[in-house]
Design a protein around this motif. Structure first.
Motif, PDB file in Angstrom:
ATOM      1  N   LEU A  86      25.088  22.178  32.867  1.00 46.54           N
ATOM      2  CA  LEU A  86      24.044  21.321  32.357  1.00 46.54           C
ATOM      3  C   LEU A  86      25.202  19.987  31.933  1.00 46.54           C
ATOM      4  CD1 LEU A  86      21.531  23.433  30.000  1.00 46.54           C
ATOM      5  CD2 LEU A  86      21.258  21.985  32.250  1.00 46.54           C
ATOM      6  N   GLN A  87      26.314  20.270  31.325  1.00 49.63           N
ATOM      7  CA  GLN A  87      27.288  19.387  30.872  1.00 49.63           C
ATOM      8  C   GLN A  87      27.782  18.611  32.210  1.00 49.63           C
ATOM      9  OE1 GLN A  87      30.147  21.698  28.962  1.00 49.63           O
ATOM     10  NE2 GLN A  87      29.265  21.396  26.984  1.00 49.63           N
ATOM     11  N   LYS A  88      28.090  19.356  33.330  1.00 48.78           N
ATOM     12  CA  LYS A  88      28.403  18.494  34.598  1.00 48.78           C
ATOM     13  C   LYS A  88      27.210  17.605  35.028  1.00 48.78           C
ATOM     14  CE  LYS A  88      31.598  21.988  36.137  1.00 48.78           C
ATOM     15  NZ  LYS A  88      31.883  22.888  37.346  1.00 48.78           N
ATOM     16  N   GLU A  89      25.989  18.217  34.839  1.00 46.46           N
ATOM     17  CA  GLU A  89      24.837  17.464  35.287  1.00 46.46           C
ATOM     18  C   GLU A  89      24.436  16.036  34.251  1.00 46.46           C
ATOM     19  OE1 GLU A  89      19.858  17.709  36.222  1.00 46.46           O
ATOM     20  OE2 GLU A  89      21.187  19.591  35.389  1.00 46.46           O
ATOM     21  N   TRP A  90      24.757  16.352  33.286  1.00 46.47           N
ATOM     22  CA  TRP A  90      24.818  15.133  32.033  1.00 46.47           C
ATOM     23  C   TRP A  90      25.740  14.080  32.416  1.00 46.47           C
ATOM     24  CZ3 TRP A  90      21.886  14.854  27.335  1.00 46.47           C
ATOM     25  CH2 TRP A  90      22.533  13.805  26.470  1.00 46.47           C
ATOM     26  N   LYS A  91      26.898  14.597  33.035  1.00 48.97           N
ATOM     27  CA  LYS A  91      28.006  13.286  33.225  1.00 48.97           C
ATOM     28  C   LYS A  91      27.714  12.759  34.514  1.00 48.97           C
ATOM     29  CE  LYS A  91      31.859  15.802  31.148  1.00 48.97           C
ATOM     30  NZ  LYS A  91      33.210  16.383  31.323  1.00 48.97           N
ATOM     31  N   SER A  92      26.918  13.248  35.466  1.00 55.87           N
ATOM     32  CA  SER A  92      26.343  12.732  36.672  1.00 55.87           C
ATOM     33  C   SER A  92      25.293  11.567  36.435  1.00 55.87           C
ATOM     34  CB  SER A  92      25.874  13.791  37.702  1.00 55.87           C
ATOM     35  OG  SER A  92      24.798  14.172  37.254  1.00 55.87           O
ATOM     36  N   ILE A  93      24.614  11.686  35.166  1.00 57.03           N
ATOM     37  CA  ILE A  93      23.319  10.969  35.002  1.00 57.03           C
ATOM     38  C   ILE A  93      23.892   9.489  34.350  1.00 57.03           C
ATOM     39  CG2 ILE A  93      21.393  10.401  33.866  1.00 57.03           C
ATOM     40  CD1 ILE A  93      20.900  13.425  33.507  1.00 57.03           C
ATOM     41  N   GLY A  94      23.642   8.603  34.881  1.00 60.94           N
ATOM     42  CA  GLY A  94      24.039   7.396  34.233  1.00 60.94           C
ATOM     43  C   GLY A  94      23.878   6.917  32.720  1.00 60.94           C
ATOM     44  N   PRO A  95      24.066   5.496  32.429  1.00 60.44           N
ATOM     45  CA  PRO A  95      23.846   5.364  31.108  1.00 60.44           C
ATOM     46  C   PRO A  95      22.284   5.288  30.570  1.00 60.44           C
ATOM     47  CG  PRO A  95      24.550   3.454  32.036  1.00 60.44           C
ATOM     48  CD  PRO A  95      24.719   4.829  33.108  1.00 60.44           C
ATOM     49  N   VAL A  96      22.077   5.500  29.489  1.00 61.19           N
ATOM     50  CA  VAL A  96      20.821   5.388  28.738  1.00 61.19           C
ATOM     51  C   VAL A  96      20.750   4.017  27.962  1.00 61.19           C
ATOM     52  CG1 VAL A  96      20.462   7.733  28.833  1.00 61.19           C
ATOM     53  CG2 VAL A  96      21.503   6.576  26.663  1.00 61.19           C
ATOM     54  N   PRO A  97      19.532   3.462  27.438  1.00 61.34           N
ATOM     55  CA  PRO A  97      19.522   2.542  26.591  1.00 61.34           C
ATOM     56  C   PRO A  97      20.286   2.579  25.571  1.00 61.34           C
ATOM     57  CG  PRO A  97      17.330   3.033  27.449  1.00 61.34           C
ATOM     58  CD  PRO A  97      18.156   4.143  27.912  1.00 61.34           C
ATOM     59  N   GLU A  98      20.996   1.294  25.009  1.00 60.61           N
ATOM     60  CA  GLU A  98      21.975   1.426  23.747  1.00 60.61           C
ATOM     61  C   GLU A  98      21.479   1.853  22.863  1.00 60.61           C
ATOM     62  OE1 GLU A  98      25.850   0.737  22.497  1.00 60.61           O
ATOM     63  OE2 GLU A  98      24.917   0.402  24.662  1.00 60.61           O
ATOM     64  N   LYS A  99      20.406   1.865  22.376  1.00 57.15           N
ATOM     65  CA  LYS A  99      20.010   2.267  21.005  1.00 57.15           C
ATOM     66  C   LYS A  99      19.643   3.852  20.887  1.00 57.15           C
ATOM     67  CE  LYS A  99      14.806   1.008  21.891  1.00 57.15           C
ATOM     68  NZ  LYS A  99      13.872   0.174  21.446  1.00 57.15           N
ATOM     69  N   PHE A 100      19.580   4.398  22.133  1.00 62.30           N
ATOM     70  CA  PHE A 100      19.274   5.799  22.203  1.00 62.30           C
ATOM     71  C   PHE A 100      20.584   6.675  22.581  1.00 62.30           C
ATOM     72  CE2 PHE A 100      15.089   4.082  23.217  1.00 62.30           C
ATOM     73  CZ  PHE A 100      14.382   4.709  22.249  1.00 62.30           C
ATOM     74  N   ARG A 101      21.565   5.731  22.883  1.00 62.29           N
ATOM     75  CA  ARG A 101      22.836   6.546  23.633  1.00 62.29           C
ATOM     76  C   ARG A 101      23.489   7.673  22.632  1.00 62.29           C
ATOM     77  NH1 ARG A 101      28.160   3.159  24.245  1.00 62.29           N
ATOM     78  NH2 ARG A 101      27.986   3.291  21.959  1.00 62.29           N
ATOM     79  N   ASP A 102      23.569   7.235  21.456  1.00 64.19           N
ATOM     80  CA  ASP A 102      24.206   8.104  20.531  1.00 64.19           C
ATOM     81  C   ASP A 102      23.369   9.146  20.033  1.00 64.19           C
ATOM     82  OD1 ASP A 102      26.639   6.644  20.566  1.00 64.19           O
ATOM     83  OD2 ASP A 102      26.020   5.261  18.747  1.00 64.19           O
ATOM     84  N   SER A 103      22.426   8.778  19.882  1.00 62.84           N
ATOM     85  CA  SER A 103      21.228  10.154  19.423  1.00 62.84           C
ATOM     86  C   SER A 103      21.001  11.103  20.459  1.00 62.84           C
ATOM     87  CB  SER A 103      19.959   9.223  18.887  1.00 62.84           C
ATOM     88  OG  SER A 103      19.372   8.620  20.017  1.00 62.84           O
TER      89      SER A 103
END
Length: 618
Positions: A416-433
């Protein structure tokens, strides 16, 4: 009407026309739309004001401070003209900040819905700007009202002059006409459309009055001498204007002097041309100075126009710029803002091209940021899609975080962590949460796994210590040469292997150490022959995982040793034939024979051990 009266009237009108024609020469330089309606001889000073005070390098706060100074300024015409110029430099700064705020809002929130640009400085600036504008409007409303009142007063004076002309009682009439003349001169300007008519009517009535009352020429001449003196005083004041550095202020003051000159009245005929020419000569010098000033300023405006036209061409490629990389957008933005800075450092351009050239530059400028905003809108849509994908991974991690299937769950979470890294960035306000949620789920499992491993490692370490103690006990028995006790050895071996796991890296080493201690203890048994020792070792090896292999390895080791001894004996025997020719032959023969005999003894011993092991296998 007498010839003298006709000349008087014509002289006054001629003086007025000459003044108007002189001022009209400069109408092509001034912008009459922005000048108060003081008459034909009013001249605009807008362009000079643009040159006299350059706001192109002012910051936003400095522009705000400058326009604040104009509020409540008594010179409302000049104040409003300067405020317009300040606004030309303030608006692009405001538009740029609004565009930047909008881009930042879009980047943080994903769209521009709800965006509202508020800036206290902008409100303060607009309040000041419209305060100045309203002050000018109110001023001219008051001036218009004043001129209309003046028109009423002068019409009233004309009516009074008419009454004096029509009366037959001449007692005190001259004093009355003089009072009316003073009142006429004290009354200010009238609306322009009535000026010529009312001046002509007034002059004609005065001529009628003097003719009708048969005033002696000497009295008239005295009055004209008085007017001559007054006009000479105006000429002296006009001469001082040549020393004024601010040509625009000088022209405004000269226009006022022309108004006074026109209202003074006729001078002696022989002085008329001289006095007017003197006044006109000074006026022409001031106007020439203004013309030269305007020409030089025109050159500056033309040069600024060329520079800004070049920047218009330079900014055009930005309007079609496109890329899918944020870094390249940011780099291009820096380059465009650098061009904007160049633009702002250039002064004003000719008014006739100002709107067009500004529109051309700012259209491309705004198009770039419009394209950039579209890029980020698409990017935000992609990031929103990435957010949904990562939320799915968060749900999967949450589902298995409490599992005790340590290895399978660890592999699943790593996947799952590898798959997570393969996905691009998310909206800035949701990135950390969203990352915090995913990390928390993974950390929960791996923390549990680490705690479990720590417990096991502690237990393994304790097991290792227990096995070390057994090895020490056997070693001490060997060192103390205690009588061999096979039952005790079996007991120790059974206890050793009954102990649980040890740390992985110590697993093989501790077994080898134990076997070595057993072999040493068995080897010390004086009451056991070789076969007995091997049988004891075999019993111990059977308790060891893969112990049979160890025993077979011992058989192979013995075979290897036998082969080595046989090879050595054959080699040494072969070399004995060469020693006869040596001066030290006897000594060498003795040494080699000794080696051969020792090796044969060891060979015999090894072969006996091999027979024993082979017999045990059977």
């Amino acid at each position: 009407m007498s010839t003298s009266q006709d000349e008087t009237q014509n002289n006054e009108l001629n003086e007025q026309n000459v003044t108007e024609n002189t001022v009209a020469q400069f109408d092509d330089v001034a912008d009459m739309d922005d000048v108060a309606d003081f008459g034909d001889d009013e001249v605009s000073v807008e362009e000079e004001l643009q040159e006299d005070q350059d706001f192109s390098n002012h910051s936003k706060s400095e522009l705000l401070a400058e326009i604040s100074k104009l509020v409540n300024n008594s010179d409302v015409v000049k104040a409003e003209r300067i405020s317009k110029k300040i606004k030309e430099y303030f608006d692009p700064i405001r538009e740029e900040e609004e565009a930047a705020a909008k881009a930042e809002f879009l980047e943080k929130n994903g769209d521009v819905e709800g965006f509202e640009y508020q800036d206290a400085d902008v409100k303060t600036f607009n309040d000041a700007f419209y305060a100045v504008k309203n002050a000018r409007r109110q001023h001219f409303e008051q001036m218009q009202k004043m001129r209309e009142d003046n028109l009423k007063k002068k019409r009233s004076i004309i009516n009074q002059v008419k009454e004096l002309i029509e009366t037959t009682d001449d007692k005190g009439v001259m004093n009355k006409i003089k009072e009316l003349q003073k009142e006429w001169k004290a009354t200010g300007a009238v609306p322009q459309q009535f000026a010529d008519e009312i001046y002509k009517t007034y002059g004609a009535l005065l001529d009628r009055f003097y003719d009708q009352m048969s005033i002696e020429f000497e009295l008239k001449e005295l009055d004209r001498q008085h007017n001559l003196k007054a006009k000479k005083a105006l000429i002296e004041r006009a001469e001082k204007l040549l020393e004024v550095e601010n040509i625009s202020e000088a022209v405004v003051s000269l226009n006022s002097l022309h108004e006074e000159f026109r209202n003074i009245g006729p001078v002696p005929k022989e002085e008329k041309d001289t006095i007017w020419n003197s006044f006109k000569e000074i006026s022409d010098k001031i106007y020439d100075k203004k013309r030269k000033h305007a020409e030089e300023f025109k050159k500056v405006l033309d040069e600024n126009m060329k520079l800004k036209q070049a920047l218009c061409l330079k900014v055009e490629p930005f309007s079609t710029f496109n890329t899918d990389r944020i870094k390249e957008w940011n780099e291009e933005t820096k380059r465009l803002l650098a061009v904007q800075k160049e633009w702002e450092e250039i002064g004003p351009v000719p008014r006739e091209v100002a709107n067009g050239i500004n529109k051309q530059f700012w259209a491309n400028f705004k198009q770039f940021f419009a394209n950039k905003n579209k890029f980020f809108e698409v990017l935000e849509a992609q990031r929103a899609e990435n957010l949904e994908k990562k939320k799915v991974l968060v749900a999967k991690a949450e589902e298995i975080k409490d599992s005790s299937d340590w290895n399978a769950t660890a592999d699943a979470l790593i996947a799952l962590q590898k798959e997570w890294k393969s996905i691009g960035p998310v909206p800035e306000k949701f990135r950390d949460s969203v990352y915090a949620e995913f990390k928390a789920a993974c950390d929960t499992f791996f923390e549990r796994k680490r705690n479990k491993r720590n417990e096991e490692n502690k237990e393994y370490a304790e097991n290792l210590n227990k096995k070390e103690e057994i090895i020490l006990e056997l070693t001490k028995l060997t060192e103390d040469k205690t009588a061999f006790d096979q039952a005790l050895l079996s007991e120790k071996a059974e206890a050793f292997f009954a102990i649980g796991f040890v740390p992985r890296k110590e697993k093989d080493a501790i077994v080898d150490k134990f076997v070595a201690s057993v072999e040493a203890y068995v080897e010390s048994a004086a009451d056991l022959d070789e076969k007995g020792k091997l049988q004891v070792l075999a019993g111990v090896f059977n308790q060891i995982p893969a112990g049979g292999k160890r025993f077979r390895n011992q058989e192979q080791n013995i075979r290897t040793k036998i082969k080595t001894h046989e090879d050595d004996i054959a080699l040494w025997q072969n070399n004995l034939a060469f020693f006869s020719n040596s001066k030290t032959a006897d000594k060498l023969l003795a040494e080699y024979n000794e080696k051969i005999e020792a090796s044969k003894v060891e060979l015999k011993k090894l072969k006996e051990q091999l027979k024993i092991i082979q017999s045990m296998d059977n």
